[in-house]
Design a protein around this motif. Structure first.
Motif, PDB file in Angstrom:
ATOM      1  N   UNK A 206     -63.182  14.105-116.658  1.00 13.93           N
ATOM      2  CA  UNK A 206     -61.951  14.376-117.411  1.00 13.93           C
ATOM      3  C   UNK A 206     -60.702  14.064-116.604  1.00 13.93           C
ATOM      4  N   UNK A 207     -60.849  13.830-115.314  1.00 13.68           N
ATOM      5  CA  UNK A 207     -59.721  13.634-114.423  1.00 13.68           C
ATOM      6  C   UNK A 207     -59.483  14.883-113.595  1.00 13.68           C
ATOM      7  N   UNK A 208     -58.287  15.453-113.696  1.00 12.59           N
ATOM      8  CA  UNK A 208     -57.935  16.691-113.002  1.00 12.59           C
ATOM      9  C   UNK A 208     -57.571  17.741-114.039  1.00 12.59           C
ATOM     10  N   UNK A 209     -58.144  18.931-113.895  1.00 10.69           N
ATOM     11  CA  UNK A 209     -57.765  20.014-114.789  1.00 10.69           C
ATOM     12  C   UNK A 209     -57.636  21.310-113.992  1.00 10.69           C
ATOM     13  N   UNK A 210     -56.595  22.058-114.289  1.00  9.06           N
ATOM     14  CA  UNK A 210     -56.380  23.313-113.593  1.00  9.06           C
ATOM     15  C   UNK A 210     -57.340  24.363-114.127  1.00  9.06           C
ATOM     16  N   UNK A 211     -57.888  25.150-113.229  1.00 10.07           N
ATOM     17  CA  UNK A 211     -58.857  26.153-113.621  1.00 10.07           C
ATOM     18  C   UNK A 211     -58.762  27.341-112.665  1.00 10.07           C
ATOM     19  N   UNK A 212     -59.699  28.250-112.773  1.00 11.79           N
ATOM     20  CA  UNK A 212     -59.779  29.385-111.857  1.00 11.79           C
ATOM     21  C   UNK A 212     -61.067  29.288-111.069  1.00 11.79           C
ATOM     22  N   UNK A 213     -61.123  30.015-109.976  1.00 13.87           N
ATOM     23  CA  UNK A 213     -62.325  30.016-109.147  1.00 13.87           C
ATOM     24  C   UNK A 213     -63.537  30.469-109.952  1.00 13.87           C
ATOM     25  N   UNK A 214     -63.380  31.510-110.762  1.00 13.45           N
ATOM     26  CA  UNK A 214     -64.508  32.030-111.542  1.00 13.45           C
ATOM     27  C   UNK A 214     -65.049  31.022-112.545  1.00 13.45           C
ATOM     28  N   UNK A 215     -64.202  30.107-113.003  1.00 11.83           N
ATOM     29  CA  UNK A 215     -64.614  29.156-114.029  1.00 11.83           C
ATOM     30  C   UNK A 215     -65.098  27.824-113.464  1.00 11.83           C
ATOM     31  N   UNK A 216     -65.098  27.655-112.161  1.00 11.02           N
ATOM     32  CA  UNK A 216     -65.563  26.408-111.559  1.00 11.02           C
ATOM     33  C   UNK A 216     -67.064  26.213-111.781  1.00 11.02           C
ATOM     34  N   UNK A 217     -67.472  24.996-112.142  1.00  9.64           N
ATOM     35  CA  UNK A 217     -68.901  24.681-112.217  1.00  9.64           C
ATOM     36  C   UNK A 217     -69.581  24.953-110.882  1.00  9.64           C
ATOM     37  N   UNK A 218     -68.894  24.647-109.790  1.00 10.69           N
ATOM     38  CA  UNK A 218     -69.421  24.883-108.452  1.00 10.69           C
ATOM     39  C   UNK A 218     -69.832  26.337-108.269  1.00 10.69           C
ATOM     40  N   UNK A 219     -68.983  27.242-108.671  1.00  9.88           N
ATOM     41  CA  UNK A 219     -69.254  28.668-108.508  1.00  9.88           C
ATOM     42  C   UNK A 219     -70.408  29.103-109.405  1.00  9.88           C
ATOM     43  N   UNK A 220     -70.435  28.609-110.646  1.00 14.08           N
ATOM     44  CA  UNK A 220     -71.532  28.944-111.558  1.00 14.08           C
ATOM     45  C   UNK A 220     -72.881  28.519-110.969  1.00 14.08           C
ATOM     46  N   UNK A 221     -72.936  27.296-110.419  1.00 21.38           N
ATOM     47  CA  UNK A 221     -74.203  26.791-109.890  1.00 21.38           C
ATOM     48  C   UNK A 221     -74.643  27.558-108.645  1.00 21.38           C
ATOM     49  N   UNK A 222     -73.714  27.876-107.751  1.00 20.85           N
ATOM     50  CA  UNK A 222     -74.080  28.634-106.562  1.00 20.85           C
ATOM     51  C   UNK A 222     -74.570  30.028-106.924  1.00 20.85           C
ATOM     52  N   UNK A 223     -73.898  30.675-107.857  1.00 22.27           N
ATOM     53  CA  UNK A 223     -74.337  32.007-108.279  1.00 22.27           C
ATOM     54  C   UNK A 223     -75.747  31.941-108.869  1.00 22.27           C
ATOM     55  N   UNK A 224     -75.978  30.953-109.717  1.00 20.81           N
ATOM     56  CA  UNK A 224     -77.290  30.835-110.360  1.00 20.81           C
ATOM     57  C   UNK A 224     -78.375  30.506-109.341  1.00 20.81           C
ATOM     58  N   UNK A 225     -78.055  29.635-108.384  1.00 22.35           N
ATOM     59  CA  UNK A 225     -79.044  29.255-107.382  1.00 22.35           C
ATOM     60  C   UNK A 225     -79.398  30.440-106.485  1.00 22.35           C
ATOM     61  N   UNK A 226     -78.398  31.154-105.998  1.00 17.58           N
ATOM     62  CA  UNK A 226     -78.659  32.280-105.108  1.00 17.58           C
ATOM     63  C   UNK A 226     -79.403  33.408-105.823  1.00 17.58           C
ATOM     64  N   UNK A 227     -79.180  33.543-107.120  1.00 14.37           N
ATOM     65  CA  UNK A 227     -79.874  34.577-107.886  1.00 14.37           C
ATOM     66  C   UNK A 227     -81.341  34.226-108.105  1.00 14.37           C
ATOM     67  N   UNK A 228     -81.627  32.915-108.240  1.00 13.06           N
ATOM     68  CA  UNK A 228     -83.014  32.509-108.518  1.00 13.06           C
ATOM     69  C   UNK A 228     -83.225  31.071-108.059  1.00 13.06           C
ATOM     70  N   UNK A 229     -83.415  30.839-106.756  1.00 13.65           N
ATOM     71  CA  UNK A 229     -83.581  29.477-106.241  1.00 13.65           C
ATOM     72  C   UNK A 229     -84.708  28.709-106.914  1.00 13.65           C
ATOM     73  N   UNK A 230     -85.772  29.413-107.287  1.00 17.44           N
ATOM     74  CA  UNK A 230     -86.928  28.743-107.869  1.00 17.44           C
ATOM     75  C   UNK A 230     -86.620  27.980-109.133  1.00 17.44           C
ATOM     76  N   UNK A 231     -85.643  28.441-109.905  1.00 19.09           N
ATOM     77  CA  UNK A 231     -85.306  27.746-111.151  1.00 19.09           C
ATOM     78  C   UNK A 231     -84.801  26.338-110.875  1.00 19.09           C
ATOM     79  N   UNK A 232     -84.159  26.143-109.730  1.00 16.63           N
ATOM     80  CA  UNK A 232     -83.683  24.812-109.355  1.00 16.63           C
ATOM     81  C   UNK A 232     -84.765  24.046-108.596  1.00 16.63           C
ATOM     82  N   UNK A 233     -85.451  24.729-107.679  1.00 16.21           N
ATOM     83  CA  UNK A 233     -86.377  24.047-106.787  1.00 16.21           C
ATOM     84  C   UNK A 233     -87.606  23.510-107.509  1.00 16.21           C
ATOM     85  N   UNK A 234     -88.014  24.147-108.598  1.00 16.73           N
ATOM     86  CA  UNK A 234     -89.193  23.635-109.304  1.00 16.73           C
ATOM     87  C   UNK A 234     -88.934  22.261-109.914  1.00 16.73           C
TER      88      UNK A 234
END
Length: 243
Positions: A206-234
């Motif tokens: 999309x280019x550049x868009x202003x957002x918040x830390x809580x709404x970053x895809x990066x943060x969503x993925x890290x939270x999900x991975x740390x909560x359940x690494x197996x869901x990604x690793x499989x």
């Protein structure tokens, strides 16, 4: 000394100098297209660019740093060194609107080229940063160079830093902003991007868009991975025949 305006108020899509023309591939990067069309206002304090590899974060930080007068391989406005030119010509297409009455000090910390900058510093009588570990040398640069209200560009500074050292970086960026300085930082780190009060721009198709830390895809993925690494690793570790 604290200034009334930040060192850089706006990045304007305005060619300056007689440098080479823009490489065609840059026009295929949505974030670059957006800046070349609309420019970019830089907030006082800290601005983070967050996004996937290839989204254009480092390209933009590099171009802004060079337009400010900094070496593409890192360092301050008081020193310029180069080993192998690899930078794009984007900086030639940008003009920086400087803050009224601000100084010219700046520093570009670029993780992938800091080893060369350390060697350059040794050659001009600087501190022997090669004698330290990668992370310790980064922290020493922060301690010695990030101490005035200038303009600081950082490209993925977390590359050398542990969790606790990343928190030290956050404190440094906070102090720069509080002292009237300005930071433009490209990062993949949810820790670095969490600095309170910073402006966060997510970079992507999309280019550049202003957002918040809580709404970053990066943060969503890290939270999900740390909560359940197996869901990604499989999926990551699965054999092709099993998919």
């Amino acid at each position: 000394m604290r200034f009334d305006q930040p060192p850089v108020v706006r990045v304007k899509p305005e060619r300056h100098g007689d440098g080479p023309p823009l490489e065609p591939w840059l026009l295929d990067v949505p974030a670059v297209q957006q800046v070349l069309r609309d420019g970019l206002d830089l907030a006082p304090g800290v601005t983070f660019l967050v996004g996937e590899n290839g989204a254009g974060k480092s390209t933009l930080v590099e171009a802004v740093a060079m337009a400010y007068g900094l070496s593409p391989e890192g360092g301050s406005t008081q020193g310029w060194h180069r080993t192998r030119p690899s930078e794009s010509a984007l900086h030639n297409e940008l003009t920086l609107q400087r803050g009224v009455g601000t100084g010219s000090w700046g520093f570009f910390l670029r993780a992938e080229t800091m080893h060369g900058w350390y060697t350059y510093q040794e050659g001009v009588g600087g501190h022997d940063l090669h004698a330290m570990s990668h992370g310790e040398s980064f922290l020493e640069v922060l301690r010695r160079r990030f101490d005035s209200p200038g303009f600081y560009c950082l490209d993925e500074p977390e590359a050398a830093l542990s969790f606790s050292s990343s928190l030290t970086l956050l404190r440094t960026l906070h102090d720069i902003a509080e002292g009237g300085g300005q930071v433009l930082c490209a990062t993949h780190s949810p820790i670095v991007a969490s600095l309170p009060g910073a402006r966060v721009l997510e970079v992507g198709p999309w280019g550049l868009r202003e957002t918040t830390w809580d709404d970053l895809d990066l943060v969503h993925h890290w939270r999900a991975y740390l909560a359940a690494p197996g869901r990604y690793l499989r999926h990551v570790l699965a054999d092709d025949d099993d998919e």
